[in-house]
Enzyme design. Structure first.
Site, mmCIF file in Angstrom:
data_model
loop_
_atom_site.group_PDB
_atom_site.id
_atom_site.type_symbol
_atom_site.label_atom_id
_atom_site.label_comp_id
_atom_site.label_asym_id
_atom_site.label_seq_id
_atom_site.Cartn_x
_atom_site.Cartn_y
_atom_site.Cartn_z
ATOM 1 N N GLN A 51 -39.556 28.893 -9.576
ATOM 2 C CA GLN A 51 -39.692 30.343 -9.449
ATOM 3 C C GLN A 51 -38.310 30.959 -9.201
ATOM 4 O OE1 GLN A 51 -43.460 31.475 -6.994
ATOM 5 N NE2 GLN A 51 -42.839 29.443 -6.317
ATOM 6 N N VAL B 38 -34.455 32.107 -9.688
ATOM 7 C CA VAL B 38 -33.693 32.657 -10.825
ATOM 8 C C VAL B 38 -32.228 32.209 -10.756
ATOM 9 C CG1 VAL B 38 -35.230 34.636 -11.151
ATOM 10 C CG2 VAL B 38 -33.350 34.833 -9.510
ATOM 11 N N ASP B 39 -31.946 31.296 -9.795
ATOM 12 C CA ASP B 39 -30.577 30.783 -9.709
ATOM 13 C C ASP B 39 -30.428 29.582 -10.641
ATOM 14 O OD1 ASP B 39 -31.667 29.480 -6.579
ATOM 15 O OD2 ASP B 39 -31.224 28.246 -8.336
ATOM 16 N N HIS C 104 -39.643 32.605 -13.463
ATOM 17 C CA HIS C 104 -39.384 34.007 -13.116
ATOM 18 C C HIS C 104 -38.080 34.497 -13.716
ATOM 19 C CE1 HIS C 104 -42.255 34.012 -9.399
ATOM 20 N NE2 HIS C 104 -42.881 33.854 -10.543
ATOM 21 N N GLY D 243 -40.558 24.292 -1.103
ATOM 22 C CA GLY D 243 -40.002 25.600 -0.730
ATOM 23 C C GLY D 243 -40.655 26.794 -1.354
HETATM 24 N N1 APR Z 1 -36.622 23.855 2.534
HETATM 25 C C1 APR Z 1 -37.879 24.013 2.020
HETATM 26 N N2 APR Z 1 -38.617 25.138 2.167
HETATM 27 C C2 APR Z 1 -38.062 26.152 2.864
HETATM 28 C C3 APR Z 1 -36.766 26.080 3.423
HETATM 29 C C4 APR Z 1 -36.038 24.872 3.231
HETATM 30 N N3 APR Z 1 -34.798 24.713 3.739
HETATM 31 N N4 APR Z 1 -36.505 27.270 4.062
HETATM 32 C C5 APR Z 1 -37.598 28.051 3.881
HETATM 33 N N5 APR Z 1 -38.533 27.371 3.177
HETATM 34 C C6 APR Z 1 -39.846 27.844 2.732
HETATM 35 C C7 APR Z 1 -40.470 28.914 3.588
HETATM 36 O O1 APR Z 1 -41.246 28.324 4.634
HETATM 37 C C8 APR Z 1 -41.368 29.624 2.562
HETATM 38 O O2 APR Z 1 -42.645 28.996 2.500
HETATM 39 O O3 APR Z 1 -39.639 28.434 1.472
HETATM 40 C C9 APR Z 1 -40.646 29.417 1.242
HETATM 41 C C10 APR Z 1 -39.976 30.669 0.722
HETATM 42 O O4 APR Z 1 -40.992 31.591 0.425
HETATM 43 P P1 APR Z 1 -40.626 32.971 -0.293
HETATM 44 O O5 APR Z 1 -39.450 33.583 0.381
HETATM 45 O O6 APR Z 1 -41.911 33.723 -0.411
HETATM 46 O O7 APR Z 1 -40.128 32.528 -1.750
HETATM 47 P P2 APR Z 1 -41.020 32.088 -2.972
HETATM 48 O O8 APR Z 1 -42.236 31.324 -2.549
HETATM 49 O O9 APR Z 1 -40.126 31.409 -3.935
HETATM 50 O O10 APR Z 1 -41.464 33.515 -3.557
HETATM 51 C C11 APR Z 1 -42.056 33.522 -4.837
HETATM 52 O O11 APR Z 1 -41.859 35.934 -4.898
HETATM 53 O O12 APR Z 1 -40.440 37.572 -4.225
HETATM 54 C C12 APR Z 1 -40.941 36.951 -5.347
HETATM 55 O O13 APR Z 1 -39.970 36.559 -7.480
HETATM 56 C C13 APR Z 1 -39.842 36.261 -6.110
HETATM 57 O O14 APR Z 1 -39.778 34.009 -7.038
HETATM 58 C C14 APR Z 1 -40.097 34.778 -5.866
HETATM 59 C C15 APR Z 1 -41.583 34.732 -5.599
#
Ligand code: APR
Length: 262
Positions: free
Chosen positions: A106, A108-109, A124, A206
């Protein structure tokens, strides 16, 4: 080694077809903020609707451009972490044994690619590609040309030149990322679904599991009989479904999990 990791290494050792699904947490230890984590989350200061929608872009292109250029400069200023490298090495290890590992992210990096992974499926989109807002033709743009730097605060709105489309000459370039309300790139999504349907093992790293349809992808594989491992320091709605939930981080758990391979 925790019992979680011990049991998970047994699944890793047996798996010949693997899918790794990653979210923003995968890049957190590289220094790229996630979206929803408290304190550091990118959405703490702005709601997604203010920055990651076509409406926001049309209303205030320079603010949205500043957000994406700042993120591109931030990503360019950091390095892949040990988790990215472990996945890249695992993919090479399986490819050398006629196995396969598909990375679907998901994010974009480009940190998976810089960590050695190939043919990454970006569900994404990508911070490093652009397209015309009107005709969709890909366009080129150098974020460094704006003078925006990773260490400045992105909410200082910096005017970003409106870059016109070479093809239709009407439209302006936009970041080639999936904004809220938009559909995912069909080819990447179909390739991810196909890989999940054939996978013996899926590792989700993550992801908060809050954004559809990406959040439902692990269930496709699990229902098709794949084993499911989740790596996340905080439990998610997937944690109870996963065969093994590892309450740890990407850069710590992945090298441990793959210690016999990488
Ligand atoms: N290692 C693993 N997981 C981690 C770490 C880490 N070091 N640090 C944080 N996390 C977890 C958090 O607990 C959380 O569950 O990564 C998750 C990040 O969640 P979000 O910030 O919601 O990111 P993501 O799930 O990728 O969001 C999905 O939402 O905002 C839109 O387009 C955007 O692609 C993104 C999508």
């Amino acid at each position: 080694m925790s019992s979680h990791i011990q049991r998970a290494t047994e699944l890793v050792a047996e798996a010949e077809s693997v899918v790794v699904l990653t979210g923003a947490g995968m890049s957190a230890e590289s220094g790229v903020p996630t979206f929803r984590d408290a304190q550091t989350g990118l959405w703490q200061r702005f709601a997604p609707e203010q920055l990651a929608t076509e409406e926001a872009f049309r209303a205030n292109p320079s603010m949205v451009w500043t957000w994406y250029v700042w993120r591109a400069m931030l990503v360019d200023s950091v390095d892949p972490n040990a988790g990215h490298h472990a996945i890249g090495t695992w993919q090479q290890h399986l490819a050398a044994r006629d196995g396969s590992l598909t990375v679907a992210t998901q994010n974009v990096d480009d940190l998976h690619e810089r960590g050695g992974a190939q043919d990454v499926l970006h569900l994404h989109g990508s911070l490093h590609s652009y397209r015309c807002l009107e005709c969709g033709t890909p366009g080129t743009f150098d974020p460094a040309s704006t003078g925006i730097t990773a260490d400045q605060d992105f909410d200082h709105e910096t005017f970003v030149p409106t870059v016109h489309c070479d093809h239709c000459e009407l439209g302006v370039l936009r970041p080639n990322v999936v904004w809220f309300g938009e559909s995912l790139p069909e080819q990447a999504f179909a390739a991810a679904v196909s890989a999940l349907q054939q996978a013996q093992l899926v590792v989700v790293v993550g992801s908060s599991g809050l954004v559809q349809p990406a959040a439902s992808l692990p269930l496709i594989a699990h229902e098709a009989g794949a084993s499911l491992i989740e790596i996340n320091p905080a439990a998610t709605t997937l944690s109870d479904t996963a065969d093994i939930y590892i309450p740890s981080t990407a850069a710590v758990a992945l090298p441990e999990l793959l210690a016999d391979i990488v």
